[in-house]
Motif scaffolding. Structure first.
Motif, mmCIF file in Angstrom:
data_model
loop_
_atom_site.group_PDB
_atom_site.id
_atom_site.type_symbol
_atom_site.label_atom_id
_atom_site.label_comp_id
_atom_site.label_asym_id
_atom_site.label_seq_id
_atom_site.Cartn_x
_atom_site.Cartn_y
_atom_site.Cartn_z
ATOM 1 N N MET A 1 -43.974 -5.335 71.856
ATOM 2 C CA MET A 1 -45.206 -5.740 72.513
ATOM 3 C C MET A 1 -46.195 -4.593 72.419
ATOM 4 O O MET A 1 -45.847 -3.434 72.631
ATOM 5 N N ASP A 2 -47.423 -4.913 72.134
ATOM 6 C CA ASP A 2 -48.485 -3.927 72.032
ATOM 7 C C ASP A 2 -48.933 -3.543 73.445
ATOM 8 O O ASP A 2 -49.540 -4.338 74.151
ATOM 9 N N SER A 3 -48.610 -2.318 73.864
ATOM 10 C CA SER A 3 -48.912 -1.905 75.236
ATOM 11 C C SER A 3 -50.408 -1.803 75.507
ATOM 12 O O SER A 3 -50.830 -1.787 76.657
ATOM 13 N N ARG A 4 -51.240 -1.752 74.460
ATOM 14 C CA ARG A 4 -52.695 -1.706 74.675
ATOM 15 C C ARG A 4 -53.219 -3.000 75.272
ATOM 16 O O ARG A 4 -54.280 -3.022 75.873
ATOM 17 N N ARG A 5 -52.483 -4.077 75.124
ATOM 18 C CA ARG A 5 -52.902 -5.357 75.706
ATOM 19 C C ARG A 5 -52.698 -5.390 77.219
ATOM 20 O O ARG A 5 -53.289 -6.192 77.904
ATOM 21 N N LEU A 6 -51.819 -4.554 77.720
ATOM 22 C CA LEU A 6 -51.586 -4.465 79.161
ATOM 23 C C LEU A 6 -52.656 -3.529 79.724
ATOM 24 O O LEU A 6 -52.478 -2.319 79.791
ATOM 25 N N ASN A 7 -53.785 -4.101 80.109
ATOM 26 C CA ASN A 7 -54.959 -3.299 80.442
ATOM 27 C C ASN A 7 -55.415 -3.421 81.895
ATOM 28 O O ASN A 7 -56.499 -2.975 82.239
ATOM 29 N N ARG A 8 -54.616 -4.013 82.751
ATOM 30 C CA ARG A 8 -54.950 -4.150 84.172
ATOM 31 C C ARG A 8 -53.772 -3.662 85.002
ATOM 32 O O ARG A 8 -52.614 -3.904 84.661
ATOM 33 N N LYS A 9 -54.060 -2.987 86.105
ATOM 34 C CA LYS A 9 -52.998 -2.581 87.032
ATOM 35 C C LYS A 9 -52.958 -3.580 88.174
ATOM 36 O O LYS A 9 -53.979 -3.856 88.795
ATOM 37 N N VAL A 10 -51.778 -4.141 88.404
ATOM 38 C CA VAL A 10 -51.608 -5.152 89.443
ATOM 39 C C VAL A 10 -50.456 -4.746 90.358
ATOM 40 O O VAL A 10 -49.603 -3.944 89.988
ATOM 41 N N THR A 11 -50.455 -5.332 91.541
ATOM 42 C CA THR A 11 -49.378 -5.129 92.502
ATOM 43 C C THR A 11 -48.639 -6.447 92.672
ATOM 44 O O THR A 11 -49.262 -7.481 92.894
ATOM 45 N N ILE A 12 -47.327 -6.408 92.549
ATOM 46 C CA ILE A 12 -46.498 -7.593 92.770
ATOM 47 C C ILE A 12 -45.929 -7.492 94.176
ATOM 48 O O ILE A 12 -45.395 -6.450 94.558
ATOM 49 N N GLN A 13 -46.059 -8.573 94.931
ATOM 50 C CA GLN A 13 -45.589 -8.570 96.314
ATOM 51 C C GLN A 13 -44.639 -9.729 96.566
ATOM 52 O O GLN A 13 -44.748 -10.772 95.944
ATOM 53 N N ARG A 14 -43.721 -9.503 97.515
ATOM 54 C CA ARG A 14 -42.806 -10.562 97.936
ATOM 55 C C ARG A 14 -42.966 -10.778 99.440
ATOM 56 O O ARG A 14 -43.334 -9.857 100.180
ATOM 57 N N GLN A 15 -42.670 -11.981 99.853
ATOM 58 C CA GLN A 15 -42.776 -12.342 101.262
ATOM 59 C C GLN A 15 -41.608 -11.739 102.030
ATOM 60 O O GLN A 15 -40.471 -11.740 101.552
ATOM 61 N N THR A 16 -41.905 -11.215 103.207
ATOM 62 C CA THR A 16 -40.849 -10.667 104.053
ATOM 63 C C THR A 16 -40.843 -11.416 105.376
ATOM 64 O O THR A 16 -41.895 -11.827 105.867
ATOM 65 N N ALA A 17 -39.674 -11.601 105.927
ATOM 66 C CA ALA A 17 -39.538 -12.320 107.194
ATOM 67 C C ALA A 17 -39.473 -11.322 108.336
ATOM 68 O O ALA A 17 -38.603 -10.459 108.363
ATOM 69 N N GLU A 18 -40.399 -11.447 109.242
ATOM 70 C CA GLU A 18 -40.423 -10.592 110.427
ATOM 71 C C GLU A 18 -40.704 -11.463 111.644
ATOM 72 O O GLU A 18 -41.050 -12.635 111.508
ATOM 73 N N GLN A 19 -40.567 -10.880 112.818
ATOM 74 C CA GLN A 19 -40.847 -11.600 114.055
ATOM 75 C C GLN A 19 -41.803 -10.781 114.903
ATOM 76 O O GLN A 19 -41.744 -9.547 114.906
ATOM 77 N N ASP A 20 -42.658 -11.497 115.652
ATOM 78 C CA ASP A 20 -43.544 -10.804 116.580
ATOM 79 C C ASP A 20 -42.791 -10.515 117.880
ATOM 80 O O ASP A 20 -41.592 -10.795 118.009
ATOM 81 N N ALA A 21 -43.494 -9.959 118.875
ATOM 82 C CA ALA A 21 -42.863 -9.575 120.141
ATOM 83 C C ALA A 21 -42.256 -10.767 120.877
ATOM 84 O O ALA A 21 -41.286 -10.630 121.615
ATOM 85 N N ALA A 22 -42.820 -11.971 120.650
ATOM 86 C CA ALA A 22 -42.314 -13.174 121.316
ATOM 87 C C ALA A 22 -41.195 -13.849 120.520
ATOM 88 O O ALA A 22 -40.695 -14.893 120.907
ATOM 89 N N GLY A 23 -40.831 -13.256 119.383
ATOM 90 C CA GLY A 23 -39.758 -13.828 118.580
ATOM 91 C C GLY A 23 -40.217 -14.886 117.590
ATOM 92 O O GLY A 23 -39.394 -15.526 116.950
ATOM 93 N N GLN A 24 -41.539 -15.055 117.467
ATOM 94 C CA GLN A 24 -42.071 -16.041 116.522
ATOM 95 C C GLN A 24 -42.086 -15.446 115.112
ATOM 96 O O GLN A 24 -42.377 -14.260 114.935
ATOM 97 N N PRO A 25 -41.784 -16.268 114.106
ATOM 98 C CA PRO A 25 -41.774 -15.744 112.740
ATOM 99 C C PRO A 25 -43.184 -15.374 112.270
ATOM 100 O O PRO A 25 -44.155 -16.071 112.556
ATOM 101 N N LEU A 26 -43.269 -14.260 111.552
ATOM 102 C CA LEU A 26 -44.521 -13.792 110.963
ATOM 103 C C LEU A 26 -44.369 -13.782 109.453
ATOM 104 O O LEU A 26 -43.316 -13.421 108.928
ATOM 105 N N THR A 27 -45.412 -14.152 108.754
ATOM 106 C CA THR A 27 -45.411 -14.061 107.305
ATOM 107 C C THR A 27 -46.138 -12.787 106.912
ATOM 108 O O THR A 27 -47.322 -12.634 107.174
ATOM 109 N N THR A 28 -45.412 -11.866 106.301
ATOM 110 C CA THR A 28 -46.003 -10.622 105.826
ATOM 111 C C THR A 28 -45.609 -10.433 104.361
ATOM 112 O O THR A 28 -44.679 -11.075 103.869
#
Length: 110
Positions: A1-28
């Motif tokens: 693969m020609d690395s010159r074609r990869l010309n943008r920097k991006v961030t890949i993110q995944r969803q994590t499961a967390e809970q707030d103080a009341a125990g409700q699920p939060l999407t982060t």
């Protein structure tokens, strides 16, 4: 693969499961890559776009293909951040023959 074609920097993110103080699920979201600046080089190709009205507001949908170097830890349900644009990953299509790249089928809604 020609690395010159990869010309943008991006961030890949995944969803994590967390809970707030009341125990409700939060999407982060957390970065897939924790080291360095958390970014990978990519090529972004916008395939199509459309506009519609949803809830009395204009909404535009952009379909894109984002190519990154080969990796096995990216899948549908994750997202790609490029500047202020958020692309939802709908499918990850790896190059299984040469294992050089993964094409991410994405959609951004604004």
């Amino acid at each position: 693969m020609d690395s010159r074609r990869l010309n943008r920097k991006v961030t890949i993110q995944r969803q994590t499961a967390e809970q707030d103080a009341a125990g409700q699920p939060l999407t982060t979201w957390g970065n897939l890559i924790a080291s360095g600046d958390g970014k990978v080089w990519a090529n972004i190709l916008h395939l199509s776009g459309s506009e519609s009205i949803k809830a009395n507001a204009d909404a535009s949908t952009v379909r894109a293909s984002i190519r990154i170097r080969y990796r096995t830890d990216v899948d549908a349900g994750m997202r790609v951040m490029h500047g202020a644009v958020v692309y939802d990953i709908k499918a990850a299509l790896p190059d299984e023959v040469r294992r050089e790249y993964v094409d991410l089928v994405c959609e951004a809604v604004r």
